[in-house]
Design a protein around this motif. Structure first.
Motif: not given
Length: 306
Positions: A1-28
């Motif tokens: 039913m549940n599983a344990e998943w592992a891999g990079p956070l999508l947010r880290d991948v997007l930031i690495s690709a050049g997306l500006n990081e905002h602590e307030d996610v409403k800015k997205y």
């Protein structure tokens, strides 16, 4: 039913690709993450795709990942290898398997399964054609968060029979999920008298050998905020319990004589840490064309208790 998943956070991948990081996610707000699998044609489109708001992907509490491993081993092909998205708290249709493309866009995915499926259409949309006539495919938002839900799994079907044990009790069991990121599930209650009285069920955090991978069966591990949880309850049904249907004027019961039993409906409702719970005022739930988002408290009907 549940599983344990592992891999990079999508947010880290997007930031690495050049997306500006905002602590307030409403800015997205107004932006979306489109995810695609273009490997093969699917039933209703040339490819499979979905999207979630960019704010969801960038929310640290969501823990959106690009999964490479499942339960401590490389992701199996049937679960989306070599990489798939896992978006906790969001309906499974948004977690794309065999992921090959990620796009940041000012619009949602235009794939069939985002635009013409997985939407809670109004009751007036009684067929796909009628939905098109009414224009509700465009006006109805695509589903995102899982609604809080509890499902009766034992008994498995309407009209099944349960037999009382030596203490005049019957065992009822099922599973529950929290709403969005408001988990974990903290309480499940069960009623066999249409909501007049409720009995609190036990939550089985350790799972069992049939429904939970061994790596997740640790009693000292806190309940995951996004996890499904198993529950079970034993309810006493004595001579003062629910009346036979014939006593209710329905003409289908046999009375409470020896071996005749009573007929009941089983309701269950979950409550999560965020305070979300299930509606009792419409126990059969809200009908919609696709049957998605269904979370009625009425779990089983016409169950015979002997």
């Amino acid at each position: 039913m549940n599983a344990e998943w592992a891999g990079p956070l999508l947010r880290d991948v997007l930031i690495s690709a050049g997306l500006n990081e905002h602590e307030d996610v409403k800015k997205y707000d107004g932006l979306h993450v489109q995810m695609e699998c273009n490997a093969t044609k699917v039933q209703d489109d040339e490819w499979y795709g979905s999207s979630v708001p960019l704010a969801v992907a960038m929310d640290r509490e969501r823990e959106v990942i690009l999964a490479l491993d499942m339960n401590g081993t490389p992701l199996p092909a049937r679960h989306g290898a070599p990489v798939r998205s896992i978006i906790p708290g969001i309906i499974g249709a948004r977690s794309v398997k065999w992921l090959d493309t990620i796009v940041i866009s000012a619009r949602e995915s235009q794939n069939h399964y985002q635009q013409h499926d997985y939407k809670v259409l109004p009751p007036s949309a009684t067929s796909p054609e009628r939905a098109e006539e009414l224009g509700v495919w465009d006006s109805t938002p695509a589903m995102q968060d899982n609604p809080i839900n509890s499902v009766v799994a034992v008994p498995a079907n309407d009209g099944d029979t349960l037999t009382r044990d030596s203490r005049s009790r019957v065992k009822i069991a099922g599973y529950a999920i929290p709403q969005g990121k408001d988990g974990p599930v903290e309480k499940v209650e069960v009623s066999i008298d249409k909501g007049k009285t409720w009995v609190e069920a036990r939550l089985l955090d350790e799972g069992d050998e049939n429904t939970t991978h061994p790596s997740n069966m640790h009693k000292d591990r806190p309940r995951g905020k996004f996890s499904w949880v198993l529950w079970e309850v034993e309810i006493e049904v004595g001579k003062d319990g629910p009346r036979p249907k014939e006593d209710e004027g329905e003409g289908e019961g046999e009375g409470e004589g020896e071996g005749e039993g009573v007929s009941v409906d089983i309701w269950s409702k979950a409550t999560d840490r965020g305070g979300n719970t299930m509606k009792e005022d419409q126990p059969e739930g809200d009908w919609n064309l696709r049957g998605v988002g269904y979370n009625a408290v009425q779990g089983r009907t016409g169950v015979r208790i002997l």
